[in-house]
Design a protein around this motif. Structure first.
Motif, PDB file in Angstrom:
ATOM      1  N   GLY A   1      18.854  22.553  -0.948  1.00 57.25           N
ATOM      2  CA  GLY A   1      17.682  23.323  -1.353  1.00 57.25           C
ATOM      3  C   GLY A   1      18.074  24.431  -2.309  1.00 57.25           C
ATOM      4  O   GLY A   1      17.355  25.398  -2.504  1.00 57.25           O
ATOM      5  N   ALA A   2      19.240  24.279  -2.937  1.00 56.68           N
ATOM      6  CA  ALA A   2      19.763  25.327  -3.806  1.00 56.68           C
ATOM      7  C   ALA A   2      19.652  24.980  -5.273  1.00 56.68           C
ATOM      8  O   ALA A   2      19.618  25.863  -6.107  1.00 56.68           O
ATOM      9  CB  ALA A   2      21.221  25.612  -3.456  1.00 56.68           C
ATOM     10  N   ALA A   3      19.645  23.720  -5.597  1.00 58.83           N
ATOM     11  CA  ALA A   3      19.500  23.229  -6.965  1.00 58.83           C
ATOM     12  C   ALA A   3      19.945  24.208  -8.030  1.00 58.83           C
ATOM     13  O   ALA A   3      19.184  24.631  -8.873  1.00 58.83           O
ATOM     14  CB  ALA A   3      18.063  22.792  -7.207  1.00 58.83           C
ATOM     15  N   GLY A   4      21.202  24.605  -7.962  1.00 59.42           N
ATOM     16  CA  GLY A   4      21.776  25.475  -8.983  1.00 59.42           C
ATOM     17  C   GLY A   4      21.443  26.944  -8.817  1.00 59.42           C
ATOM     18  O   GLY A   4      21.984  27.772  -9.524  1.00 59.42           O
ATOM     19  N   ALA A   5      20.575  27.293  -7.876  1.00 55.73           N
ATOM     20  CA  ALA A   5      20.162  28.687  -7.728  1.00 55.73           C
ATOM     21  C   ALA A   5      21.218  29.525  -7.020  1.00 55.73           C
ATOM     22  O   ALA A   5      21.289  30.728  -7.202  1.00 55.73           O
ATOM     23  CB  ALA A   5      18.851  28.770  -6.949  1.00 55.73           C
ATOM     24  N   SER A   6      22.023  28.902  -6.192  1.00 59.62           N
ATOM     25  CA  SER A   6      23.024  29.645  -5.429  1.00 59.62           C
ATOM     26  C   SER A   6      24.407  29.088  -5.694  1.00 59.62           C
ATOM     27  O   SER A   6      24.688  27.955  -5.326  1.00 59.62           O
ATOM     28  CB  SER A   6      22.748  29.554  -3.929  1.00 59.62           C
ATOM     29  N   ALA A   7      25.236  29.863  -6.300  1.00 54.36           N
ATOM     30  CA  ALA A   7      26.617  29.449  -6.521  1.00 54.36           C
ATOM     31  C   ALA A   7      27.393  29.559  -5.209  1.00 54.36           C
ATOM     32  O   ALA A   7      27.057  30.343  -4.331  1.00 54.36           O
ATOM     33  CB  ALA A   7      27.262  30.326  -7.577  1.00 54.36           C
ATOM     34  N   ILE A   8      28.422  28.778  -5.111  1.00 56.06           N
ATOM     35  CA  ILE A   8      29.322  28.863  -3.966  1.00 56.06           C
ATOM     36  C   ILE A   8      30.287  30.013  -4.242  1.00 56.06           C
ATOM     37  O   ILE A   8      30.858  30.102  -5.319  1.00 56.06           O
ATOM     38  CB  ILE A   8      30.108  27.538  -3.816  1.00 56.06           C
ATOM     39  N   VAL A   9      30.457  30.886  -3.252  1.00 54.88           N
ATOM     40  CA  VAL A   9      31.368  32.014  -3.441  1.00 54.88           C
ATOM     41  C   VAL A   9      32.681  31.823  -2.703  1.00 54.88           C
ATOM     42  O   VAL A   9      33.661  32.497  -3.000  1.00 54.88           O
ATOM     43  CB  VAL A   9      30.718  33.350  -3.017  1.00 54.88           C
ATOM     44  N   TRP A  10      32.708  30.903  -1.733  1.00 58.38           N
ATOM     45  CA  TRP A  10      33.947  30.676  -0.990  1.00 58.38           C
ATOM     46  C   TRP A  10      33.796  29.400  -0.193  1.00 58.38           C
ATOM     47  O   TRP A  10      32.688  29.015   0.175  1.00 58.38           O
ATOM     48  CB  TRP A  10      34.231  31.856  -0.054  1.00 58.38           C
ATOM     49  N   SER A  11      34.896  28.728   0.071  1.00 63.06           N
ATOM     50  CA  SER A  11      34.860  27.529   0.907  1.00 63.06           C
ATOM     51  C   SER A  11      36.119  27.466   1.749  1.00 63.06           C
ATOM     52  O   SER A  11      37.120  28.128   1.446  1.00 63.06           O
ATOM     53  CB  SER A  11      34.711  26.264   0.050  1.00 63.06           C
ATOM     54  N   ARG A  12      36.044  26.673   2.805  1.00 58.78           N
ATOM     55  CA  ARG A  12      37.210  26.503   3.671  1.00 58.78           C
ATOM     56  C   ARG A  12      37.078  25.212   4.452  1.00 58.78           C
ATOM     57  O   ARG A  12      35.990  24.638   4.570  1.00 58.78           O
ATOM     58  CB  ARG A  12      37.363  27.677   4.630  1.00 58.78           C
ATOM     59  N   ALA A  13      38.207  24.756   5.002  1.00 59.06           N
ATOM     60  CA  ALA A  13      38.238  23.563   5.840  1.00 59.06           C
ATOM     61  C   ALA A  13      39.060  23.891   7.082  1.00 59.06           C
ATOM     62  O   ALA A  13      40.036  24.639   7.009  1.00 59.06           O
ATOM     63  CB  ALA A  13      38.869  22.402   5.082  1.00 59.06           C
ATOM     64  N   TYR A  14      38.641  23.329   8.215  1.00 54.74           N
ATOM     65  CA  TYR A  14      39.353  23.584   9.466  1.00 54.74           C
ATOM     66  C   TYR A  14      38.995  22.526  10.500  1.00 54.74           C
ATOM     67  O   TYR A  14      38.054  21.760  10.322  1.00 54.74           O
ATOM     68  CB  TYR A  14      39.034  24.979  10.012  1.00 54.74           C
ATOM     69  N   THR A  15      39.770  22.492  11.570  1.00 53.47           N
ATOM     70  CA  THR A  15      39.429  21.667  12.718  1.00 53.47           C
ATOM     71  C   THR A  15      39.100  22.595  13.879  1.00 53.47           C
ATOM     72  O   THR A  15      39.588  23.727  13.945  1.00 53.47           O
ATOM     73  CB  THR A  15      40.575  20.722  13.148  1.00 53.47           C
ATOM     74  N   LEU A  16      38.266  22.101  14.770  1.00 49.09           N
ATOM     75  CA  LEU A  16      37.986  22.776  16.035  1.00 49.09           C
ATOM     76  C   LEU A  16      38.483  21.861  17.141  1.00 49.09           C
ATOM     77  O   LEU A  16      38.081  20.687  17.207  1.00 49.09           O
ATOM     78  CB  LEU A  16      36.487  23.023  16.226  1.00 49.09           C
ATOM     79  N   SER A  17      39.376  22.395  17.969  1.00 48.96           N
ATOM     80  CA  SER A  17      39.913  21.626  19.093  1.00 48.96           C
ATOM     81  C   SER A  17      39.346  22.155  20.395  1.00 48.96           C
ATOM     82  O   SER A  17      39.153  23.364  20.558  1.00 48.96           O
ATOM     83  CB  SER A  17      41.441  21.729  19.134  1.00 48.96           C
ATOM     84  N   ILE A  18      39.093  21.244  21.301  1.00 49.34           N
ATOM     85  CA  ILE A  18      38.642  21.564  22.651  1.00 49.34           C
ATOM     86  C   ILE A  18      39.608  20.857  23.593  1.00 49.34           C
ATOM     87  O   ILE A  18      39.882  19.656  23.431  1.00 49.34           O
ATOM     88  CB  ILE A  18      37.193  21.076  22.885  1.00 49.34           C
ATOM     89  N   ASP A  19      40.144  21.598  24.551  1.00 42.55           N
ATOM     90  CA  ASP A  19      41.127  21.027  25.481  1.00 42.55           C
ATOM     91  C   ASP A  19      42.285  20.363  24.733  1.00 42.55           C
ATOM     92  O   ASP A  19      42.708  19.253  25.061  1.00 42.55           O
ATOM     93  CB  ASP A  19      40.467  20.025  26.438  1.00 42.55           C
ATOM     94  N   ASP A  20      42.772  21.040  23.703  1.00 43.44           N
ATOM     95  CA  ASP A  20      43.922  20.600  22.907  1.00 43.44           C
ATOM     96  C   ASP A  20      43.707  19.309  22.117  1.00 43.44           C
ATOM     97  O   ASP A  20      44.667  18.716  21.632  1.00 43.44           O
ATOM     98  CB  ASP A  20      45.183  20.462  23.780  1.00 43.44           C
ATOM     99  N   LEU A  21      42.467  18.867  21.986  1.00 42.04           N
ATOM    100  CA  LEU A  21      42.168  17.697  21.169  1.00 42.04           C
ATOM    101  C   LEU A  21      41.235  18.101  20.038  1.00 42.04           C
ATOM    102  O   LEU A  21      40.215  18.759  20.279  1.00 42.04           O
ATOM    103  CB  LEU A  21      41.475  16.609  21.999  1.00 42.04           C
ATOM    104  N   PRO A  22      41.540  17.707  18.788  1.00 40.39           N
ATOM    105  CA  PRO A  22      40.611  18.013  17.697  1.00 40.39           C
ATOM    106  C   PRO A  22      39.314  17.233  17.887  1.00 40.39           C
ATOM    107  O   PRO A  22      39.335  16.020  18.078  1.00 40.39           O
ATOM    108  CB  PRO A  22      41.362  17.592  16.439  1.00 40.39           C
ATOM    109  N   VAL A  23      38.203  17.956  17.865  1.00 37.73           N
ATOM    110  CA  VAL A  23      36.896  17.332  18.069  1.00 37.73           C
ATOM    111  C   VAL A  23      36.085  17.350  16.782  1.00 37.73           C
ATOM    112  O   VAL A  23      35.370  16.403  16.487  1.00 37.73           O
ATOM    113  CB  VAL A  23      36.120  18.035  19.212  1.00 37.73           C
ATOM    114  N   PHE A  24      36.216  18.417  15.997  1.00 39.79           N
ATOM    115  CA  PHE A  24      35.472  18.572  14.752  1.00 39.79           C
ATOM    116  C   PHE A  24      36.430  18.809  13.595  1.00 39.79           C
ATOM    117  O   PHE A  24      37.379  19.590  13.731  1.00 39.79           O
ATOM    118  CB  PHE A  24      34.525  19.782  14.812  1.00 39.79           C
ATOM    119  N   ALA A  25      36.181  18.185  12.461  1.00 40.71           N
ATOM    120  CA  ALA A  25      36.835  18.502  11.192  1.00 40.71           C
ATOM    121  C   ALA A  25      35.697  18.965  10.282  1.00 40.71           C
ATOM    122  O   ALA A  25      34.744  18.211  10.046  1.00 40.71           O
ATOM    123  CB  ALA A  25      37.540  17.292  10.605  1.00 40.71           C
ATOM    124  N   ILE A  26      35.777  20.212   9.818  1.00 38.44           N
ATOM    125  CA  ILE A  26      34.650  20.826   9.121  1.00 38.44           C
ATOM    126  C   ILE A  26      35.094  21.387   7.780  1.00 38.44           C
ATOM    127  O   ILE A  26      36.160  22.003   7.679  1.00 38.44           O
ATOM    128  CB  ILE A  26      34.048  21.969   9.984  1.00 38.44           C
TER     129      ILE A  26
END
Length: 180
Positions: free
Chosen positions: A137-162
């Motif tokens: 819903g940004a269609a060029g109106a909002s530039a990206i100012v920062w990005s990142r990637a990470y995993t979230l682990s639960i009980d020592d197992l990666p569940v999410f890669a975001i």
């Protein structure tokens, strides 16, 4: 960057022990909703960040975190998660509601550990392509100012890669909430 120096956004995100959802709700003063653009299952590729065997079912989710009142887009997020590693109630909440991942984790008291991962340009601003921007819903109106990637682990197992791309609207919220 702002006139007073670099944005405090990367530091706030890095030092925040809570979820992005909680931090952004605090900064913006409004509840967030996840406008889920697409969510579908695919077989995992070999050597993946979630450490599941090739072919195991993972869910891919593309969502835009927006203000629940203003509908201002704050974050474009692409994630993959292992449904089998979540309690059924949490999995169903992700499938059936507009709740962001952070709210689902909190609602089910799922203690998680965040670990930064390499991706194409985490921390490096980039423009979303036309398809992504339109979905946000940004269609060029909002530039990206920062990005990142990470995993979230639960009980020592990666569940999410975001991977998350933060819109200028987040930077504005940070500047409004930070004393000058």
């Amino acid at each position: 960057m702002t006139a007073s120096g670099p944005s405090p956004l990367p530091r706030l995100l890095r030092d925040n022990p809570d979820t992005v959802t909680h931090l952004l709700e605090e900064l913006t003063g409004e509840p967030l909703v996840a406008d889920v653009v697409r969510q579908y299952s695919l077989p995992a590729e070999a050597r993946n960040a979630l450490r599941v065997r090739a072919g195991q079912s993972v869910t891919h989710r593309i969502a835009v975190l927006k203000g629940g009142v203003t509908m201002v887009p704050y974050v474009y997020a692409e994630s993959a998660f292992v449904p089998a590693r979540l309690p059924e109630a949490a999995r169903l909440q992700l499938e059936q509601t507009s709740d962001p991942i952070g709210r689902v984790l909190a609602a089910h008291r799922l203690t998680h550990v965040r670990e930064d991962t390499p991706a194409s340009g985490p921390g490096t601003p980039r423009e979303l392509d036309d398809t992504e921007a339109g979905a946000a819903g940004a269609a060029g109106a909002s530039a990206i100012v920062w990005s990142r990637a990470y995993t979230l682990s639960i009980d020592d197992l990666p569940v999410f890669a975001i991977c998350e791309w933060f819109f200028r609207s987040v930077q504005h919220a940070v500047e409004r909430s930070t004393p000058v």
